[in-house]
Design a protein around this motif. Structure first.
Motif, mmCIF file in Angstrom:
data_model
loop_
_atom_site.group_PDB
_atom_site.id
_atom_site.type_symbol
_atom_site.label_atom_id
_atom_site.label_comp_id
_atom_site.label_asym_id
_atom_site.label_seq_id
_atom_site.Cartn_x
_atom_site.Cartn_y
_atom_site.Cartn_z
ATOM 1 N N PRO A 1 48.988 54.818 57.992
ATOM 2 C CA PRO A 1 47.772 54.331 57.329
ATOM 3 C C PRO A 1 46.669 55.394 57.233
ATOM 4 O O PRO A 1 45.969 55.480 56.234
ATOM 5 C CB PRO A 1 47.333 53.156 58.223
ATOM 6 N N VAL A 2 46.504 56.182 58.316
ATOM 7 C CA VAL A 2 45.487 57.243 58.278
ATOM 8 C C VAL A 2 45.838 58.278 57.216
ATOM 9 O O VAL A 2 44.963 58.792 56.513
ATOM 10 C CB VAL A 2 45.335 57.907 59.662
ATOM 11 N N LYS B 1 43.272 59.909 50.069
ATOM 12 C CA LYS B 1 42.231 59.448 49.145
ATOM 13 C C LYS B 1 40.936 60.237 49.327
ATOM 14 O O LYS B 1 40.221 60.515 48.360
ATOM 15 C CB LYS B 1 41.966 57.964 49.365
ATOM 16 N N LEU B 2 40.624 60.561 50.589
ATOM 17 C CA LEU B 2 39.370 61.257 50.883
ATOM 18 C C LEU B 2 39.461 62.757 50.687
ATOM 19 O O LEU B 2 38.437 63.431 50.515
ATOM 20 C CB LEU B 2 38.932 60.965 52.325
ATOM 21 N N ALA C 1 50.373 68.606 55.360
ATOM 22 C CA ALA C 1 51.228 67.446 55.606
ATOM 23 C C ALA C 1 50.888 66.309 54.653
ATOM 24 O O ALA C 1 51.782 65.603 54.158
ATOM 25 C CB ALA C 1 51.076 66.990 57.058
ATOM 26 N N ALA C 2 49.599 66.134 54.376
ATOM 27 C CA ALA C 2 49.186 65.087 53.441
ATOM 28 C C ALA C 2 49.684 65.387 52.037
ATOM 29 O O ALA C 2 50.125 64.489 51.310
ATOM 30 C CB ALA C 2 47.670 64.941 53.455
ATOM 31 N N LEU D 1 31.308 63.626 55.776
ATOM 32 C CA LEU D 1 31.111 64.019 54.385
ATOM 33 C C LEU D 1 32.422 64.152 53.621
ATOM 34 O O LEU D 1 32.457 63.985 52.407
ATOM 35 C CB LEU D 1 30.333 65.341 54.316
ATOM 36 N N GLY D 2 33.495 64.474 54.340
ATOM 37 C CA GLY D 2 34.787 64.610 53.690
ATOM 38 C C GLY D 2 34.728 65.599 52.538
ATOM 39 O O GLY D 2 34.195 66.706 52.657
ATOM 40 N N GLY D 3 35.265 65.208 51.382
ATOM 41 C CA GLY D 3 35.276 66.089 50.223
ATOM 42 C C GLY D 3 33.900 66.410 49.696
ATOM 43 O O GLY D 3 33.705 67.418 49.010
ATOM 44 N N ALA D 4 32.895 65.565 50.019
ATOM 45 C CA ALA D 4 31.534 65.818 49.542
ATOM 46 C C ALA D 4 30.921 67.052 50.183
ATOM 47 O O ALA D 4 29.959 67.619 49.650
ATOM 48 C CB ALA D 4 30.648 64.602 49.820
#
Length: 825
Positions: free
Chosen positions: A76-77, A83-84, A531-532, A602-605
């Protein structure tokens, strides 16, 4: 009832497990043991622990069984992570994957291994390099008249060009088997640094063929035929290279590069040939106006599928003789009164055979990766060397000038305002040279340090800007009047050039240092991303829980070091400087936690939050520079004279890094998180103070007087023995001022005791001799110092009609212009 002692013991055990990065089974064993033994120490019923067991058993099963953990947690992670995760273009991926990491990765980890740093070799020249610097490099410097080059010739004189070629200055990185000098990175850097202390024009001309250019690319990626043909010619100067990357519409944005090559067949040398038809426009290309061979970056297309099924083949590099039909090259730009050759070039329907691609057809589409890996050398060696040369020149000349120049009958170096600036100059010069040396070690070890190279490119060119500005403040009017005596003005004019090339500094700071460093230096982030991308749950699980273990460990260490002010952090020495190692360990852990918080929230931001990214990059960079200074101090035998310079460098780095972290906390979109981070990591608020006035004065004293500290700090500069050379005259003035100082002290004492009338002691030499206070020899020492001082504080003067011929030529052109004719008709 749970006692305070039990709470402390449990917290201490948890901290130990977290700080040491304990595996899942250790946590499971510890928590299980606590649950089992709790009833033995408390009268309450064991049935009260049933809810805890109901939570613990399934959690332990999930965390302790990797296959179950992958299904319940990691998968799930992984979906959420995908997505992020920010979108990454092909060119960005190639940039991220290019090069390697080195000591900067240790600093990013939150737990730097200081013994590893100190175990690296000391940067040093080998016998051949030292002989070259003492011989041809010194001879070249004696040949250079920078005023004539920049004011009159706007080019290096022909004898200088010939000397550069004959002595193989353009072949420093080329192996001996091809006729080159095969210098180490440190040797190459030291050559450029010494030349830069004499002439920016000569330094740039020397460094470009040894930096990002055909020789570098051929060595790493060229075919054997290409190496055999070009490398001997490049080493001897028979071929002058340039590399064309930057264009009007696409500076740092490679994806927007409009320059195109189309695979086609057409006649070449009388035969039908498979090749490429090129159209391009480039600018800012150093050595372009005199280049005989042009390295070119372009996007390759194969619409007729002559070499494969794909139409778009990616960024590709080629090596093209500049006399090839269709090439327009030779015009010049004029970069801020510097005389090195720089200009645009264009190509219209230029046809080249396929074997002119660097590396041949096998390297089609690999151009951006090739460039990113090769850029590391230019950023690691050339620009840091040039900047350090300017820093050392400023430190040596400003120290001497401040010791000699007088105001209110006192050398200006004794005024606090001047000593503050002079101490900053000396400290920056020490820091710049330390970072330069550490980074050349990485290159000589076979690394291509993409992040470290960006650090030294940005921060050393910025420190050069700061140092030269400070130097101009100290010199005042002496610094702004152009002429042969002015040893600072052309360096001052060159500052924007250094901060612009090899990636503009704003871009380097805001996007590269942390943007690339966060992915390349982080022990797990790149593995998670890879890996993602491959949807590999097992690999993602391994990276994810490794990441969690790292985060909890850094949080535990950072919190503990913050509460204890790093008193218990490990240091590789028990000497006075041990406290600096401890504080940098604390800062590294705090930085790692802050970086994780920014990445997680912030992730991709974060890619678009360039100011936050820039500040985090500053912290990483400041730790790198401070650690370089500590290594230098150790390598040079912990010289007492150098301690003020070390202390200034580290204290300034700690203070500036702390301020950048506070700015990050204040500007995180989640303000509450920022306040929590600041409270946890800096529980006593500001822990570090900027260098104080006493330390600045001690640092200034290193360059205000003769001594081994001054010589070590400015080692590698060219100091002329020509009596008409302004830097030589300054050295003589300092020597004579130093010799005269005891005599002037005696005269001041005589004035205090009433033996001489009060006033400027330099005006009472005859009276002092007559009174027997000093003898003629001592009076002559003071007079010699006065003469030398008057010589070095003088500025250049020109006849009123110096520019008359240029003005007359301009006036004639205006008179003969059509507009002029119309206006007078």
């Amino acid at each position: 009832m749970v006692t305070l002692l039990e709470i402390v013991l449990v917290l201490a055990a948890c901290w130990t497990l977290a700080a040491r990065g304990a595996p899942a089974w250790a946590w499971i064993a510890f928590i299980g043991a606590c649950l089992l033994i709790w009833p033995s120490f408390h009268t309450a019923s064991a049935w009260l622990l049933v809810p805890a067991w109901l939570v613990f058993i399934p959690a332990a099963a999930v965390l302790g069984l990797p296959s179950l953990r992958c299904k319940v947690v990691s998968d799930p992670v992984l979906q959420l992570f995908r997505k992020l995760m920010p979108s990454i273009s092909d060119t960005e991926r190639e940039a991220l994957e290019a090069g390697s990491t080195w000591w900067e990765a240790d600093l990013f980890s939150g737990k730097p291994d200081w013994r590893k740093l100190l175990a690296y070799d000391k940067p040093a020249l080998n016998a051949e390099e030292q002989a070259f610097i003492d011989g041809p490099v010194d001879e070249l410097c004696r040949m250079i008249d920078d005023w004539k080059i920049t004011e009159d010739l706007h080019d290096l004189p022909l004898p200088v060009w010939q000397f550069l070629k004959q002595q193989r200055f353009f072949g420093m990185i080329i192996p001996k088997q091809y006729g080159g000098l095969e210098f180490t990175a440190h040797g190459h850097s030291s050559v450029v640094m010494k030349i830069a202390s004499r002439s920016i024009t000569a330094a740039v001309t020397t460094m470009v063929p040894n930096s990002l250019g055909p020789a570098q690319l051929l060595l790493h990626y060229g075919t054997e035929d290409q190496k055999d043909h070009y490398l001997p010619r490049l080493a001897s100067g028979e071929e002058i290279p340039c590399f064309a990357l930057t264009g009007p519409e696409a500076g740092s944005d490679a994806a927007a590069m409009p320059d195109r090559g189309v695979v086609c067949r057409q006649p070449f040398n009388g035969e039908e040939t498979l090749g490429i038809r090129l159209n391009w426009e480039k600018r800012y290309i150093t050595l372009g106006p005199v280049a005989t061979v042009l390295g070119l970056a372009f996007k390759l297309y194969d619409p007729d599928h002559l070499i494969g099924d794909e139409e778009e083949r990616g960024i590709t590099l080629a090596l093209i003789p500049t006399d090839t039909p269709g090439i327009d090259i030779g015009s010049r730009h004029f970069p801020l009164n510097q005389a090195f050759m720089n200009g645009p070039n264009r190509g219209k329907d230029v046809f080249i055979p396929m074997d002119w691609i660097i590396g041949g057809q096998a390297r089609i589409g690999e151009g951006w990766r090739m460039l990113m890996e090769s850029l590391a050398d230019g950023r690691s060696i050339s620009l840091p060397a040039l900047s350090t040369g300017a820093g050392k020149l400023s430190a040596r000349t400003c120290g001497a000038y401040a010791a000699v120049r007088k105001q209110f009958k006192t050398p200006i170096g004794k005024f606090e305002g001047i000593s503050e600036v002079l101490g900053r100059i000396a400290g920056n010069a020490y820091a710049m040279d330390a970072a330069r040396g550490l980074t050349t070690l990485a290159v000589d070890a076979g690394e291509k340090p993409s992040v470290a190279s960006a650090i030294v490119k940005y921060h050393l060119t910025e420190r050069m800007r700061r140092v030269i500005d400070d130097a101009m403040d100290i010199h005042g009017g002496r610094g702004i009047c152009m002429g042969p005596r002015n040893y600072l003005a052309r360096v001052y004019q060159a500052i924007p050039i250094s901060i612009t090339v090899e990636g503009a500094n704003i871009l380097t700071r805001s996007l590269i240092i942390f943007g690339q460093g966060a992915i390349r230096c982080h022990p797990w982030l790149l593995k998670e991303m890879e890996a993602a991308r491959k949807k590999d749950v097992t690999a993602f699980d391994h990276a994810l829980f490794g990441h969690i273990k790292l985060l909890t460990g850094n949080l535990a260490r950072a919190t503990f070091h913050g509460l204890t002010r790093a008193r218990f952090a490990q240091a590789p020495t028990d000497r006075e400087e041990a406290r600096y190692y401890r504080q940098l360990t604390r800062l590294s852990a705090a930085f790692a936690v802050t970086a994780e918080a920014a990445l997680l929230t912030l992730g991709g931001a974060l890619k678009r939050k360039e100011s936050i990214s820039g500040r985090l990059g500053d912290v990483l960079s400041l730790m790198y520079i401070a650690s370089a200074a500590l290594k230098r101090f150790e390598d040079e035998g912990r010289q007492t004279t150098d301690r003020p310079l070390l202390e200034w460098t580290v204290r300034d780095a700690l203070y500036q890094a702390q301020q950048r972290l506070f700015e990050v906390y204040d500007n995180l979109p989640h303000r509450t998180l920022g306040r929590i981070l600041k409270w946890i990591l800096f529980p006593y608020n500001a822990s570090y103070r900027a260098p104080d006035d006493v330390l600045l004065q001690r640092a200034a004293n290193v360059v205000l007087r003769w001594g081994t500290g001054r010589e070590r700090l400015t080692e590698g500069l060219f100091i002329s023995d020509d009596e008409d050379d302004p830097v030589h005259q300054l050295e003589i003035a300092l020597e004579r001022a130093t010799a005269a100082q005891p005599v002037l002290s005696n005269l001041r004492n005589a004035m205090r005791s009433g033996q001489l009338e009060s006033g400027d002691p330099e005006l009472y030499l005859d009276e002092a001799v007559s009174a027997g206070i000093i003898d003629e020899r001592e009076a002559a020492q003071v007079r010699a110092a006065i003469t030398a001082r008057q010589q070095v504080i003088g500025v250049d003067e020109f006849p009123r009609d110096y520019w008359k011929e240029k003005n007359s030529s301009w006036q004639r052109n205006q008179t003969l212009s059509p507009q002029a004719d119309q206006s007078t008709s």
